[in-house]
Design an enzyme around this catalytic site. Structure first.
Site, short mmCIF file in Angstrom:
data_model
loop_
_atom_site.label_atom_id
_atom_site.label_comp_id
_atom_site.label_asym_id
_atom_site.label_seq_id
_atom_site.Cartn_x
_atom_site.Cartn_y
_atom_site.Cartn_z
N ARG A 257 5.45 7.21 3.89
CA ARG A 257 5.33 8.64 3.56
C ARG A 257 4.05 9.24 4.15
O ARG A 257 4.03 10.39 4.57
CB ARG A 257 5.38 8.84 2.04
CG ARG A 257 6.81 8.89 1.51
CD ARG A 257 6.87 8.63 0.05
NE ARG A 257 6.69 7.20 -0.25
CZ ARG A 257 6.48 6.72 -1.46
NH1 ARG A 257 6.41 7.54 -2.49
NH2 ARG A 257 6.36 5.42 -1.65
N TRP A 258 3.00 8.44 4.20
CA TRP A 258 1.74 8.91 4.81
C TRP A 258 2.00 9.28 6.27
O TRP A 258 1.56 10.34 6.75
CB TRP A 258 0.69 7.81 4.71
CG TRP A 258 -0.67 8.21 5.20
CD1 TRP A 258 -1.70 8.71 4.45
CD2 TRP A 258 -1.14 8.14 6.57
NE1 TRP A 258 -2.79 8.96 5.25
CE2 TRP A 258 -2.48 8.62 6.55
CE3 TRP A 258 -0.58 7.73 7.77
CZ2 TRP A 258 -3.25 8.71 7.71
CZ3 TRP A 258 -1.34 7.81 8.92
CH2 TRP A 258 -2.67 8.30 8.89
N ARG B 278 -0.40 0.72 -8.84
CA ARG B 278 0.59 1.03 -7.79
C ARG B 278 0.30 2.42 -7.25
O ARG B 278 0.13 3.37 -8.02
CB ARG B 278 2.03 0.98 -8.32
CG ARG B 278 3.04 1.24 -7.19
CD ARG B 278 4.46 0.87 -7.53
NE ARG B 278 5.32 0.99 -6.34
CZ ARG B 278 6.41 0.30 -6.12
NH1 ARG B 278 6.81 -0.59 -6.99
NH2 ARG B 278 7.12 0.48 -5.02
N ARG C 77 7.22 1.51 -10.74
CA ARG C 77 8.06 0.33 -10.94
C ARG C 77 7.34 -0.89 -10.37
O ARG C 77 6.40 -0.77 -9.60
CB ARG C 77 9.43 0.51 -10.30
CG ARG C 77 9.39 0.88 -8.82
CD ARG C 77 10.79 0.96 -8.19
NE ARG C 77 10.71 1.50 -6.84
CZ ARG C 77 10.88 2.79 -6.52
NH1 ARG C 77 11.14 3.66 -7.48
NH2 ARG C 77 10.78 3.19 -5.28
N ASP D 51 1.67 0.93 -1.82
CA ASP D 51 2.89 1.64 -1.42
C ASP D 51 2.56 3.01 -0.84
O ASP D 51 1.55 3.62 -1.20
CB ASP D 51 3.80 1.79 -2.66
CG ASP D 51 5.26 2.03 -2.27
OD1 ASP D 51 5.58 1.94 -1.07
OD2 ASP D 51 6.06 2.30 -3.18
N GLU E 6 -2.29 -4.26 -17.81
CA GLU E 6 -2.34 -2.81 -17.94
C GLU E 6 -1.92 -2.22 -16.60
O GLU E 6 -2.28 -2.75 -15.53
CB GLU E 6 -3.78 -2.35 -18.26
CG GLU E 6 -4.28 -2.82 -19.60
CD GLU E 6 -3.55 -2.17 -20.77
OE1 GLU E 6 -3.05 -1.04 -20.62
OE2 GLU E 6 -3.45 -2.83 -21.83
N ASN F 201 11.66 -6.81 1.44
CA ASN F 201 11.28 -6.06 2.64
C ASN F 201 11.87 -6.66 3.92
O ASN F 201 11.91 -5.99 4.96
CB ASN F 201 9.75 -5.96 2.77
CG ASN F 201 9.09 -5.02 1.77
OD1 ASN F 201 7.94 -5.22 1.36
ND2 ASN F 201 9.81 -3.99 1.34
C1 IPE Z 1 6.97 -2.82 -2.83
O1 IPE Z 1 7.11 -1.62 -2.14
C2 IPE Z 1 6.54 -3.91 -1.90
C3 IPE Z 1 5.21 -3.79 -1.33
C4 IPE Z 1 4.33 -2.89 -1.63
C5 IPE Z 1 4.88 -4.82 -0.37
P1 IPE Z 1 8.54 -1.12 -1.63
O2 IPE Z 1 8.29 0.17 -0.95
O3 IPE Z 1 9.21 -2.18 -0.86
O4 IPE Z 1 9.30 -0.93 -3.02
P2 IPE Z 1 10.58 -0.08 -3.38
O5 IPE Z 1 11.66 -0.46 -2.42
O6 IPE Z 1 10.20 1.36 -3.26
O7 IPE Z 1 10.88 -0.45 -4.81
C1 IPE Z 2 4.15 -0.03 1.71
O1 IPE Z 2 4.53 1.18 2.28
C2 IPE Z 2 4.12 -1.14 2.72
C3 IPE Z 2 5.21 -2.11 2.56
C4 IPE Z 2 6.11 -2.12 1.62
C5 IPE Z 2 5.31 -3.16 3.57
P1 IPE Z 2 6.05 1.56 2.54
O2 IPE Z 2 6.43 1.10 3.90
O3 IPE Z 2 6.92 1.08 1.44
O4 IPE Z 2 5.95 3.15 2.50
P2 IPE Z 2 6.95 4.18 1.85
O5 IPE Z 2 7.24 3.73 0.45
O6 IPE Z 2 8.17 4.19 2.70
O7 IPE Z 2 6.20 5.48 1.87
MG MG Z 3 7.53 1.87 -0.33
#
Ligand code: IPE
Ligand code: IPE
Ligand code: MG
Length: 246
Positions: free
Chosen positions: A25-26, A189, A195, A21, A208, A69
């Site tokens: 944001r990166w 995570r 979560r 995840d 864990e 997603n």
């Molecule tokens: C969880 O990340 C799914 C993946 C890492 C592929 P999300 O960014 O979709 O999760 P939420 O929406 O913050 O819970």
């Molecule tokens: C994880 O990064 C990749 C996927 C869920 C596909 P995000 O796209 O969720 O990145 P953030 O959470 O918006 O930073």
């Molecule tokens: Mg995310």
């Protein structure tokens, strides 16, 4: 007295699962489009697969795209699917050379047919590899997986092939996408979120958890090692008494 620590390091966890995840944001922190974060994320996947193999992990599961997603803007979904195509086309030969077996879990009918074909070919090519299994969770949702397993049990019972009385934990486990994959020992995570987001709910009963603030594109071998070190500091009890308490 205990200098055996150095020469005999603790065994790596058999199954490490990662919720990757923080790509968005990166990118945002750098004023870049989200896609730039996803592209960097692919590089982190490459690094992490290599690192996990070097560290002797048996199964590495990466949460790449959740069932939820699909709700993201069409453009982002299509960018992510494009990156997936690119990854499958460009990495499979390398994975195969490294002795890695690829498995993809998730709702396959929701993926486009050309991606399904790429997945099937890659799984077939690497099926006999034994160095490490890379499990890619794609269009994956744990609740959906459990619902599908329950449906299969019901269908088998209706067809008279299964006695409802015989349904136990193994019966359900055996009908999940992960049927032949051991439960994760360690779930990592990234990005500071704490979560599961519908990931391996059934399978993580005794996993864990390690949460790190590192955003996924910045994740390195050192982060994986740190998570594994933290894992080794935990005492897993599986509901039994604390070691040494009796
Ligand atoms: C969880 O990340 C799914 C993946 C890492 C592929 P999300 O960014 O979709 O999760 P939420 O929406 O913050 O819970
Ligand atoms: C994880 O990064 C990749 C996927 C869920 C596909 P995000 O796209 O969720 O990145 P953030 O959470 O918006 O930073
Ligand atoms: Mg995310």
């Amino acid at each position: 007295m205990r200098d055996s620590q150095e020469s005999c390091p603790a065994e790596p966890p058999v199954h490490v699962a990662i919720i990757m995840d923080g790509n968005g944001r990166w990118a945002k922190a750098r004023g870049l489009p989200r896609t730039a974060g996803h592209k960097k994320g692919v590089e982190a996947v490459r690094r992490t697969v290599e690192a996990a193999r070097e560290l002797g992990v048996g199964y590495l599961t990466i949460f790449s795209f959740s069932s939820e997603n699909w709700r993201r803007p069409e453009e982002e979904v299509s960018d992510l699917m494009g990156l997936l195509r690119f990854y499958l086309r460009s990495e499979i030969a390398e994975l195969h050379k490294a002795g890695i077996r690829l498995r993809v879990i998730g709702e396959r009918p929701r993926l486009s047919p050309d991606i399904v074909r790429l997945i099937e070919n890659a799984e077939e090519l690497t099926a006999g590899n034994t160095t490490m299994t890379l499990v890619v969770a794609l269009s994956y949702g744990s609740r959906q997986e459990i619902v599908l397993a329950a449906r299969r049990l019901a269908e088998e019972a209706r067809a008279g092939r299964l006695d409802p009385e015989s349904i136990d934990e193994d019966a359900l486990t055996g009908r999940l996408f992960t049927a032949d994959i051991p439960d994760p020992d360690l779930i990592i995570r990234t990005s500071g979120e704490q979560r599961l987001s519908n990931f391996l709910l059934w399978q993580s009963a005794y996993a864990e958890f390690v949460f790190t603030d590192t955003l996924w594109p910045d994740f390195t071998k050192r982060d994986l090692e740190a998570a594994i070190e933290e894992f080794h500091r935990r005492e897993r009890r599986f509901g039994a008494t604390t070691a040494g308490s009796r």
